[in-house]
Scaffold this active site. Structure first.
Site, PDB file in Angstrom:
ATOM      1  N   ARG A 375     -10.021 -40.991 -10.463  1.00 44.96           N
ATOM      2  CA  ARG A 375      -9.985 -42.150 -11.368  1.00 44.96           C
ATOM      3  C   ARG A 375     -10.850 -41.941 -12.595  1.00 44.96           C
ATOM      4  NH1 ARG A 375      -8.828 -47.441  -9.215  1.00 44.96           N
ATOM      5  NH2 ARG A 375     -10.799 -48.231  -9.978  1.00 44.96           N
ATOM      6  N   LEU A 379      -6.164 -41.194 -15.436  1.00 45.93           N
ATOM      7  CA  LEU A 379      -5.762 -42.308 -16.282  1.00 45.93           C
ATOM      8  C   LEU A 379      -6.683 -42.509 -17.493  1.00 45.93           C
ATOM      9  CD1 LEU A 379      -4.579 -44.903 -13.624  1.00 45.93           C
ATOM     10  CD2 LEU A 379      -3.179 -43.577 -15.201  1.00 45.93           C
ATOM     11  N   VAL A 497      -1.469 -49.232 -11.790  1.00 46.88           N
ATOM     12  CA  VAL A 497      -1.605 -48.224 -10.741  1.00 46.88           C
ATOM     13  C   VAL A 497      -3.063 -47.899 -10.460  1.00 46.88           C
ATOM     14  CG1 VAL A 497       0.643 -47.226 -11.290  1.00 46.88           C
ATOM     15  CG2 VAL A 497      -1.404 -46.300 -12.389  1.00 46.88           C
ATOM     16  N   GLU A 498      -3.289 -47.198  -9.337  1.00 53.55           N
ATOM     17  CA  GLU A 498      -4.631 -46.799  -8.886  1.00 53.55           C
ATOM     18  C   GLU A 498      -5.579 -47.986  -8.810  1.00 53.55           C
ATOM     19  OE1 GLU A 498      -6.437 -43.428 -10.697  1.00 53.55           O
ATOM     20  OE2 GLU A 498      -4.725 -42.127 -10.383  1.00 53.55           O
ATOM     21  N   GLY A 499      -5.067 -49.098  -8.305  1.00 46.63           N
ATOM     22  CA  GLY A 499      -5.856 -50.318  -8.251  1.00 46.63           C
ATOM     23  C   GLY A 499      -5.571 -51.143  -9.489  1.00 46.63           C
TER      24      GLY A 499
END
Length: 820
Positions: A375, A379, A497-499
């Site tokens: 993360r 992103l 995405v990714e939380g």
């Protein structure tokens, strides 16, 4: 009156000792020293000493303190302590504390910040960026990828495999590139500036996925089998975590694996029967090996005494019987490979667990640690790279495009947007630089990664919104020459995405930050959980009185900061950046104070007060991003021409911090305490305004005029001026326009007319015939006109081509509906 003065001196002494974070014993001794002076030179008598010792000795003598104070505090603490699930506990335990810990300390060590090394590329990494990375960018045809093929062409897929783009994280001993996190970030920034499909395709295998998990947790056999194949591109990985019932709350996954015996390759082996339904899985349609997260259950005790080991990660080959894979999602017209993965009662060997049977039930910890790294890179880097490319493109377009006989970039409304675009791009790149260096230093910064993911994807959204406003119809009309529209459409993907960003801001940043980064909260929780009463009391006493001293110190520091407006705070430099360091030191103390008061007043209810938690997270995030921006300015050489970007980024960030503080105080449920906090934190209101028009004008001018500062802002992006490079063509046209303007002005002067900056080719022929300009100048005007028209014109299509596309899409929807 004399007694009062000596009493005041004692209080001031204790406040100074607290400000300097001295130990409790030292502070009490310093106060006692003033009392001695007051006894000999003033009127302090026996009564004064009795009062002073009665107030201080019970806290100073550990035995008395533990027996009469800490015991009661521990009992109360255990009653109000918020419940914590096992997944929350593992999330908090995962990762490391780095610069975020300094921010929570109330006293950031700026010298420590500047001792952290600058990110640097090795010769091999730089060659990769200049070679294969540049080449694959030149192969991209966004229109073909997005509108026609809905995929990267086969030659790009093969190029990515041949040059090991999917193996940047894999160690050299397995055939990978073993690039630093900083280098991975630079690669993804460059790719993202050209194609979201390309950057997503490359980013996922190098983020959370089988490669990362295998290197950290895989068995030797798993590593030797899979890692060389992943490095060579013989295997394409994906990781299946989220599903219809568990998106942001990944810990609630309903997917299950039951430990049992079964037949595999003609033999009876110990294994698992898996039932799962996943979606949003990037690369799933083309993956050959699927990383899978599920809840493992062992009802017959075949692995041990634990009947419910919990979340587990396994590797499932694509050809596994019963595995359903191959269909695709279509994420907002950004057709990177993404789709569902399903399985019903699939039997696989127990050795498919990543790390083997001994890692059963340890999947959540594995995911949290690896996700905190990924993360920080994928992103945020994609967002920063996109912002850098868009900032240069928007500046060039604003200078080339004219309305009312002037470049639109000279209009103040457009200047405001250009400044936001440039200032955000400058900050975003600084955040990724610093954060990836932390990863390379061995950190697994779970809190920092949440800050990076949330704020950089949100800032990319603002950058794209502003850029679309500046471009107008040029950004709206899709076609081969639109370099903006698909990126604008795809921005919400990174938001979700990714939380999801809502979750990340409201629960993760401060929720994890308060637990992981606060110097005492986690220690108190751990002490309260100790079963042995004596050991628990000793540990809790040490933690809670350390916490009390910490809170008192930050209260004093916040009051002093408010009284002096930060004038006496420390800063590592004496130039115009000093004020920013001093302000952030004060905000750090404010954050620590507000955190302690919130936890003390609201207790476990703070966990449910998401908006209050989010605002505290915004303060933490702002201080972090401000720190990285100042670090970036220093690493670039503290150049005067970069100051407009620095000032915009810092003033906007500090203004947002104060907005978060104000909103927090305005909504704090205990109004009396809120008023008291305001007096200590913001007694006279805001200290920092938004960036001035003058600063924004300087940034807008910078983006529209080639310079070293502008080049630094876009450094590393794909700006090649070869045919087919839309961004390179913009850069060339910008140069040509600026070179043509003096020629154009000379023609206007000779003709004694204010001519529009249009039809430059016709004007050139006339002026050449009249002898006003020479042949080279006429050729320049012809070239400029061709570039200008390419820049301002938009694509159009035959009706049949669009109808065919619409009909094809409709048919696909009907087929999808029937399948569902």
């Amino acid at each position: 009156m004399a007694d009062f003065i000596w009493f005041l001196l004692v209080v001031v002494t204790l406040a100074v000792a607290s400000y300097q974070r001295t130990s409790l014993v030292t502070a009490v001794a310093m106060g006692a020293g003033v009392m001695v002076l007051g006894t000999f030179f003033g009127d302090i008598g026996l009564l004064g000493w009795v009062v002073y010792l009665a107030l201080t000795l019970p806290f100073t003598l550990s035995n008395i303190r533990q027996q009469h104070i800490s015991t009661k505090l521990l009992a109360f603490y255990r009653k109000v302590m918020p419940e914590m699930s096992s997944t929350e506990q593992e999330a908090i335990d995962a990762g490391t504390v780095w610069w975020d810990g300094d921010i929570f300390s109330g006293k950031p060590d700026w010298d420590k910040l500047h001792r952290i090394p600058k990110g640097r590329l090795t010769a091999e990494e730089q060659a990769f960026l200049d070679g294969p990375c540049e080449e694959v960018c030149s192969m991209v045809d966004e229109w073909q990828i997005n509108h026609k093929d809905a995929d990267l062409p086969p030659e790009i897929w093969q190029f990515l495999k041949d040059h090991k783009f999917f193996a940047m994280i894999i160690k050299k001993e397995y055939g990978g590139l073993d690039f630093s996190a900083f280098a991975q970030s630079r690669v993804l920034q460059k790719l993202a500036g050209v194609s979201a499909v390309l950057s997503s395709t490359v980013g996922v295998p190098n983020s959370l996925g089988p490669g990362e998990l295998l290197q950290h947790y895989g068995t030797k056999e798993q590593q030797d089998h899979y890692l060389p194949r992943l490095a060579a591109g013989d295997e394409i990985p994906c990781f299946a975590l989220t599903g219809p019932e568990a998106g942001s709350d990944a810990g609630a996954i309903p997917d299950v694996g039951i430990v049992c015996k079964g037949e595999f390759n003609g033999e009876e082996v110990l294994g698992m029967r898996l039932t799962f339904s996943k979606r949003y899985i990037t690369l799933a349609p083309v993956a050959t090996v699927i990383g899978l997260a599920f809840k493992l259950k062992d009802p017959d005790g075949l692995l041990g005494d634990n009947a419910d080991p919990g979340i587990t990660c396994a590797l499932i080959p694509r050809d596994t019987k019963g595995l359903e894979i191959g269909r695709r999602h279509f994420p907002l017209n950004t057709p990177f490979q993404n789709g569902p993965v399903k399985g019903n009662d699939i039997f696989v060997p127990i050795d498919y667990i990543i790390g083997g049977p001994s890692m059963a039930g340890r999947g959540w910890r594995m995911l949290m640690e690896c996700l905190s790294v990924g993360r920080c890179i994928t992103l945020p880097s994609s967002a920063a790279g996109g912002a850098k490319s868009v900032s240069l493109a928007t500046g060039a377009y604003a200078r080339i495009r004219r309305q009312f006989r002037m470049p639109v970039g000279h209009m103040e409304g457009v200047e405001e947007m250009l400044a936001r675009i440039g200032g955000n791009a400058y900050l975003m790149d600084g955040v990724t630089r610093f954060s990836t260096v932390g990863v390379d230093l061995g950190e697994k910064p779970s809190v920092i990664s949440a800050i990076c993911k949330y704020h950089l994807t949100e800032k990319m959204r603002q950058v794209m919104d502003d850029s679309m406003d500046v471009h107008g119809g040029k950004g709206v009309m899709l076609g081969p020459n639109n370099y903006l529209g698909r990126g604008y459409q795809g921005v919400p993907i990174s938001i979700t995405v990714e939380g999801a960003n809502i979750l990340t801001r409201n629960m993760m940043i401060f929720g994890q930050g308060a637990m992981r980064c606060h110097p005492f909260v986690l220690k108190e929780l751990q002490a309260a959980a100790i079963e042995d009463k004596k050991d628990a009391l000793v540990a809790f006493d040490k933690a809670v009185f350390g916490h009390i001293g910490f809170a008192v110190a930050n209260t004093v520091r916040s009051i002093w900061f408010s009284l002096t407006n930060g004038a006496f705070s420390s800063a590592p430099f004496t130039d115009e950046t000093a004020r920013y360091y001093k302000l952030m030191q004060g905000y750090s103390a404010n954050l620590a104070l507000l955190t302690d008061v919130s936890m003390g007043v609201l207790g476990g209810d703070l966990k449910r007060r998401e908006r209050l938690s989010a605002r505290l997270g915004d303060i933490l995030s702002g201080i972090y991003m401000g720190s990285t921006t100042l670090k970036r300015f220093d690493e670039d050489g503290r150049l005067k021409e970069d100051l407009p970007l620095l000032h915009w980024a810092m003033q906007n960030t500090l203004h947002d911090i104060e907005t978060a503080i104000e909103d927090f105080l305005a909504n704090f449920p205990n109004r009396a305490i809120a008023v008291a906090l305001r007096v200590m934190v913001l007694p006279v209101g805001r200290r920092v305004g938004k960036p001035s028009d003058k600063t924004e004008h300087a940034i807008a001018k910078m983006l529209q005029t080639p310079s070293s500062a502008r080049s630094r802002l876009g450094y590393g992006q794909y700006l090649s001026r070869e045919d087919g490079s839309l961004f390179g063509d913009l850069e060339q046209t910008l140069d040509d326009v600026l070179l043509s303007e003096p020629v154009f002005d000379r023609i206007c002067k000779h003709k004694k007319a204010k001519l529009p900056f249009t039809r430059l080719d016709v004007l050139a022929d006339e002026a050449l015939a009249e002898g006003i300009i020479d042949k080279a100048e006429a050729e320049l005007l012809h070239k400029t006109e061709a570039g200008r028209l390419r820049t301002i014109n938009v694509d159009d299509f035959d009706h049949e081509e669009l109808v065919a596309k619409i009909n094809s899409t409709s048919a696909a929807k009907k087929r999808s509906g029937k399948a569902a």
